[in-house]
Design a protein around this motif. Structure first.
Motif, PDB file in Angstrom:
ATOM      1  N   PHE A   1       0.861  -1.181   0.000  1.00 47.93           N
ATOM      2  CA  PHE A   1       0.000   0.000   0.000  1.00 47.93           C
ATOM      3  C   PHE A   1       0.893   1.224   0.000  1.00 47.93           C
ATOM      4  O   PHE A   1       1.855   1.245   0.766  1.00 47.93           O
ATOM      5  CB  PHE A   1      -0.904   0.030   1.236  1.00 47.93           C
ATOM      6  N   PRO A   2       0.614   2.249  -0.798  1.00 50.35           N
ATOM      7  CA  PRO A   2      -0.458   2.345  -1.784  1.00 50.35           C
ATOM      8  C   PRO A   2      -0.095   1.617  -3.072  1.00 50.35           C
ATOM      9  O   PRO A   2       1.068   1.285  -3.313  1.00 50.35           O
ATOM     10  CB  PRO A   2      -0.561   3.850  -2.019  1.00 50.35           C
ATOM     11  N   ARG A   3      -1.099   1.379  -3.903  1.00 50.18           N
ATOM     12  CA  ARG A   3      -0.885   0.708  -5.181  1.00 50.18           C
ATOM     13  C   ARG A   3      -1.425   1.524  -6.336  1.00 50.18           C
ATOM     14  O   ARG A   3      -1.266   1.107  -7.481  1.00 50.18           O
ATOM     15  CB  ARG A   3      -1.586  -0.636  -5.158  1.00 50.18           C
ATOM     16  N   THR A   4      -2.066   2.636  -6.042  1.00 52.61           N
ATOM     17  CA  THR A   4      -2.550   3.520  -7.114  1.00 52.61           C
ATOM     18  C   THR A   4      -2.289   4.961  -6.678  1.00 52.61           C
ATOM     19  O   THR A   4      -2.150   5.235  -5.476  1.00 52.61           O
ATOM     20  CB  THR A   4      -4.073   3.367  -7.347  1.00 52.61           C
ATOM     21  N   VAL A   5      -2.255   5.881  -7.660  1.00 53.05           N
ATOM     22  CA  VAL A   5      -2.037   7.296  -7.312  1.00 53.05           C
ATOM     23  C   VAL A   5      -3.176   7.813  -6.420  1.00 53.05           C
ATOM     24  O   VAL A   5      -2.896   8.476  -5.408  1.00 53.05           O
ATOM     25  CB  VAL A   5      -1.816   8.148  -8.590  1.00 53.05           C
ATOM     26  N   PRO A   6      -4.456   7.510  -6.707  1.00 52.12           N
ATOM     27  CA  PRO A   6      -5.502   7.982  -5.785  1.00 52.12           C
ATOM     28  C   PRO A   6      -5.306   7.469  -4.348  1.00 52.12           C
ATOM     29  O   PRO A   6      -5.573   8.201  -3.391  1.00 52.12           O
ATOM     30  CB  PRO A   6      -6.799   7.429  -6.396  1.00 52.12           C
ATOM     31  N   GLN A   7      -4.805   6.237  -4.168  1.00 51.25           N
ATOM     32  CA  GLN A   7      -4.535   5.744  -2.801  1.00 51.25           C
ATOM     33  C   GLN A   7      -3.442   6.592  -2.146  1.00 51.25           C
ATOM     34  O   GLN A   7      -3.532   6.957  -0.972  1.00 51.25           O
ATOM     35  CB  GLN A   7      -4.082   4.275  -2.822  1.00 51.25           C
ATOM     36  N   ALA A   8      -2.391   6.913  -2.915  1.00 49.06           N
ATOM     37  CA  ALA A   8      -1.281   7.710  -2.360  1.00 49.06           C
ATOM     38  C   ALA A   8      -1.762   9.111  -1.996  1.00 49.06           C
ATOM     39  O   ALA A   8      -1.414   9.644  -0.932  1.00 49.06           O
ATOM     40  CB  ALA A   8      -0.140   7.782  -3.382  1.00 49.06           C
ATOM     41  N   GLU A   9      -2.580   9.702  -2.860  1.00 44.57           N
ATOM     42  CA  GLU A   9      -3.089  11.051  -2.585  1.00 44.57           C
ATOM     43  C   GLU A   9      -3.967  11.043  -1.340  1.00 44.57           C
ATOM     44  O   GLU A   9      -3.887  11.945  -0.504  1.00 44.57           O
ATOM     45  CB  GLU A   9      -3.877  11.565  -3.796  1.00 44.57           C
ATOM     46  N   ALA A  10      -4.783   9.992  -1.201  1.00 47.13           N
ATOM     47  CA  ALA A  10      -5.683   9.919  -0.045  1.00 47.13           C
ATOM     48  C   ALA A  10      -4.876   9.781   1.249  1.00 47.13           C
ATOM     49  O   ALA A  10      -5.188  10.430   2.249  1.00 47.13           O
ATOM     50  CB  ALA A  10      -6.643   8.740  -0.205  1.00 47.13           C
ATOM     51  N   VAL A  11      -3.824   8.974   1.228  1.00 44.39           N
ATOM     52  CA  VAL A  11      -3.066   8.789   2.471  1.00 44.39           C
ATOM     53  C   VAL A  11      -2.274  10.059   2.788  1.00 44.39           C
ATOM     54  O   VAL A  11      -2.132  10.445   3.958  1.00 44.39           O
ATOM     55  CB  VAL A  11      -2.192   7.512   2.445  1.00 44.39           C
ATOM     56  N   ASP A  12      -1.796  10.755   1.761  1.00 44.71           N
ATOM     57  CA  ASP A  12      -1.098  12.035   1.997  1.00 44.71           C
ATOM     58  C   ASP A  12      -2.031  13.040   2.677  1.00 44.71           C
ATOM     59  O   ASP A  12      -1.637  13.735   3.615  1.00 44.71           O
ATOM     60  CB  ASP A  12      -0.607  12.632   0.668  1.00 44.71           C
ATOM     61  N   ARG A  13      -3.273  13.108   2.191  1.00 47.05           N
ATOM     62  CA  ARG A  13      -4.245  14.047   2.783  1.00 47.05           C
ATOM     63  C   ARG A  13      -4.526  13.655   4.225  1.00 47.05           C
ATOM     64  O   ARG A  13      -4.555  14.494   5.120  1.00 47.05           O
ATOM     65  CB  ARG A  13      -5.571  14.023   1.998  1.00 47.05           C
TER      66      ARG A  13
ATOM     67  N   GLN B   1      -0.700   0.622 -13.053  1.00 49.60           N
ATOM     68  CA  GLN B   1      -1.325   1.379 -11.964  1.00 49.60           C
ATOM     69  C   GLN B   1      -0.389   1.716 -10.799  1.00 49.60           C
ATOM     70  O   GLN B   1      -0.595   2.709 -10.118  1.00 49.60           O
ATOM     71  CB  GLN B   1      -2.529   0.591 -11.427  1.00 49.60           C
ATOM     72  N   THR B   2       0.622   0.858 -10.557  1.00 51.94           N
ATOM     73  CA  THR B   2       1.442   1.076  -9.356  1.00 51.94           C
ATOM     74  C   THR B   2       2.792   1.734  -9.667  1.00 51.94           C
ATOM     75  O   THR B   2       3.223   2.622  -8.916  1.00 51.94           O
ATOM     76  CB  THR B   2       1.662  -0.268  -8.609  1.00 51.94           C
ATOM     77  N   ALA B   3       3.430   1.354 -10.792  1.00 51.68           N
ATOM     78  CA  ALA B   3       4.755   1.926 -11.094  1.00 51.68           C
ATOM     79  C   ALA B   3       4.739   3.467 -11.148  1.00 51.68           C
ATOM     80  O   ALA B   3       5.730   4.094 -10.739  1.00 51.68           O
ATOM     81  CB  ALA B   3       5.299   1.327 -12.389  1.00 51.68           C
ATOM     82  N   PRO B   4       3.648   4.129 -11.606  1.00 48.99           N
ATOM     83  CA  PRO B   4       3.648   5.600 -11.599  1.00 48.99           C
ATOM     84  C   PRO B   4       3.856   6.218 -10.200  1.00 48.99           C
ATOM     85  O   PRO B   4       4.217   7.388 -10.076  1.00 48.99           O
ATOM     86  CB  PRO B   4       2.250   5.961 -12.147  1.00 48.99           C
ATOM     87  N   LEU B   5       3.673   5.399  -9.161  1.00 46.55           N
ATOM     88  CA  LEU B   5       3.889   5.923  -7.805  1.00 46.55           C
ATOM     89  C   LEU B   5       5.352   6.249  -7.539  1.00 46.55           C
ATOM     90  O   LEU B   5       5.659   7.059  -6.665  1.00 46.55           O
ATOM     91  CB  LEU B   5       3.435   4.889  -6.769  1.00 46.55           C
ATOM     92  N   VAL B   6       6.262   5.599  -8.279  1.00 45.00           N
ATOM     93  CA  VAL B   6       7.689   5.876  -8.047  1.00 45.00           C
ATOM     94  C   VAL B   6       7.946   7.349  -8.382  1.00 45.00           C
ATOM     95  O   VAL B   6       8.565   8.076  -7.593  1.00 45.00           O
ATOM     96  CB  VAL B   6       8.594   4.923  -8.872  1.00 45.00           C
ATOM     97  N   ALA B   7       7.429   7.796  -9.533  1.00 43.97           N
ATOM     98  CA  ALA B   7       7.602   9.211  -9.915  1.00 43.97           C
ATOM     99  C   ALA B   7       6.867  10.127  -8.930  1.00 43.97           C
ATOM    100  O   ALA B   7       7.370  11.198  -8.561  1.00 43.97           O
ATOM    101  CB  ALA B   7       7.076   9.429 -11.333  1.00 43.97           C
ATOM    102  N   TYR B   8       5.698   9.685  -8.470  1.00 50.30           N
ATOM    103  CA  TYR B   8       4.906  10.481  -7.508  1.00 50.30           C
ATOM    104  C   TYR B   8       5.732  10.752  -6.236  1.00 50.30           C
ATOM    105  O   TYR B   8       5.833  11.880  -5.769  1.00 50.30           O
ATOM    106  CB  TYR B   8       3.619   9.708  -7.174  1.00 50.30           C
ATOM    107  N   TYR B   9       6.363   9.689  -5.719  1.00 47.51           N
ATOM    108  CA  TYR B   9       7.142   9.871  -4.491  1.00 47.51           C
ATOM    109  C   TYR B   9       8.521  10.463  -4.764  1.00 47.51           C
ATOM    110  O   TYR B   9       9.110  11.076  -3.862  1.00 47.51           O
ATOM    111  CB  TYR B   9       7.259   8.540  -3.731  1.00 47.51           C
TER     112      TYR B   9
END
Ligand code: B4P
Length: 186
Positions: free
Chosen positions: A83-95, A148-156
């Motif tokens: 977790f997270p596995r999607t950008v919306p999950q990452a955004e939700a946990v950040d908020r 769905q999950t690899a884009p999180l690397v760039a997000y973080y």
């Protein structure tokens, strides 16, 4: 957080490093499998997706995560595996964390060649017989990971919290790299 494709060793390395750091480790995959085994409403809903190699819907996962972060263990900091596995999950946990004046401090990315991932998951299939460790579901999970999950690397990476760790080799060798990556971030 520990991020990586299915079979990259998130569970194996996550448990070891959490123990080393003295924090709790939470695996959304483990929690969902336990719920499915108990036959709870959440577990039965999750199983429909997991067996096909698809991600469980974000709202199901987020209700689970909020409960965990609100628990006493969540107040001391924890390591999230899967977790997270999607950008919306990452955004939700950040908020959610921002509301508590907290943030994600470190994201370990385990990098393993694809042929090695498939080899490991098929080896586990032979040993443990997990419902989603068959070739069709493994290929689906890898595809879902890339999409769905690899884009999180760039997000973080934009948050400056990513540490990449080569994830091929023995469990002990990789754990040494993980400890170095965590130590270097402290
Ligand atoms: P997970 O349980 O997270 O499963 P996974 O991504 O397939 O990885 P796993 O944890 O099993 O593998 P690991 O890297 O530890 O998720 C399962 C399903 O739950 C998902 O497909 C999805 O449907 C759902 N789900 C979970 N979280 C979700 C979320 N946030 N949002 C939506 N859906 C969610 O590696 C395992 C294998 O490699 C082991 O057999 C291990 O022994 C072996 N291994 C490890 N290190 C090794 C090494 N160095 N050498 C050789 N083998 C090694």
């Amino acid at each position: 957080m520990i991020l990586g494709a299915p079979g990259s060793g998130k569970g194996t390395q996550g448990q070891l490093i959490a123990k080393h750091l003295g924090i709790a480790e939470v695996s959304t995959g483990e929690l969902l499998r336990a719920a499915a085994k108990q036959g709870t409403a959440l577990g039965l809903e999750a199983r429909k997706y997991m067996d096909k190699g698809l991600l469980v819907p974000d709202e199901v996962i987020l209700s689970l995560i909020r409960e965990i972060l609100d628990s006493p263990a969540g107040k001391r900091g924890m390591l999230m595996d899967g977790f997270p596995r999607t950008v919306p999950q990452a955004e939700a946990v950040d908020r959610f964390l921002a509301g508590r004046k907290e943030r994600v401090s470190l994201v370990l990315v385990l990098e393993v060649p694809e042929d090695e991932l498939v080899r490991r998951l098929l080896a586990r299939a032979a040993k443990e017989g997990r419902a989603d460790d068959n070739l069709e579901s493994i290929q689906q999970r890898l595809e879902v990971y890339h999409r769905q999950t690899a884009p999180l690397v760039a997000y973080y990476e934009r948050q400056g919290v990513v540490r990449r760790v080569p994830g091929a080799g023995s469990v002990e060798e990789i754990q040494q790299r993980v400890r170095k990556a965590v130590g270097g971030a402290a």
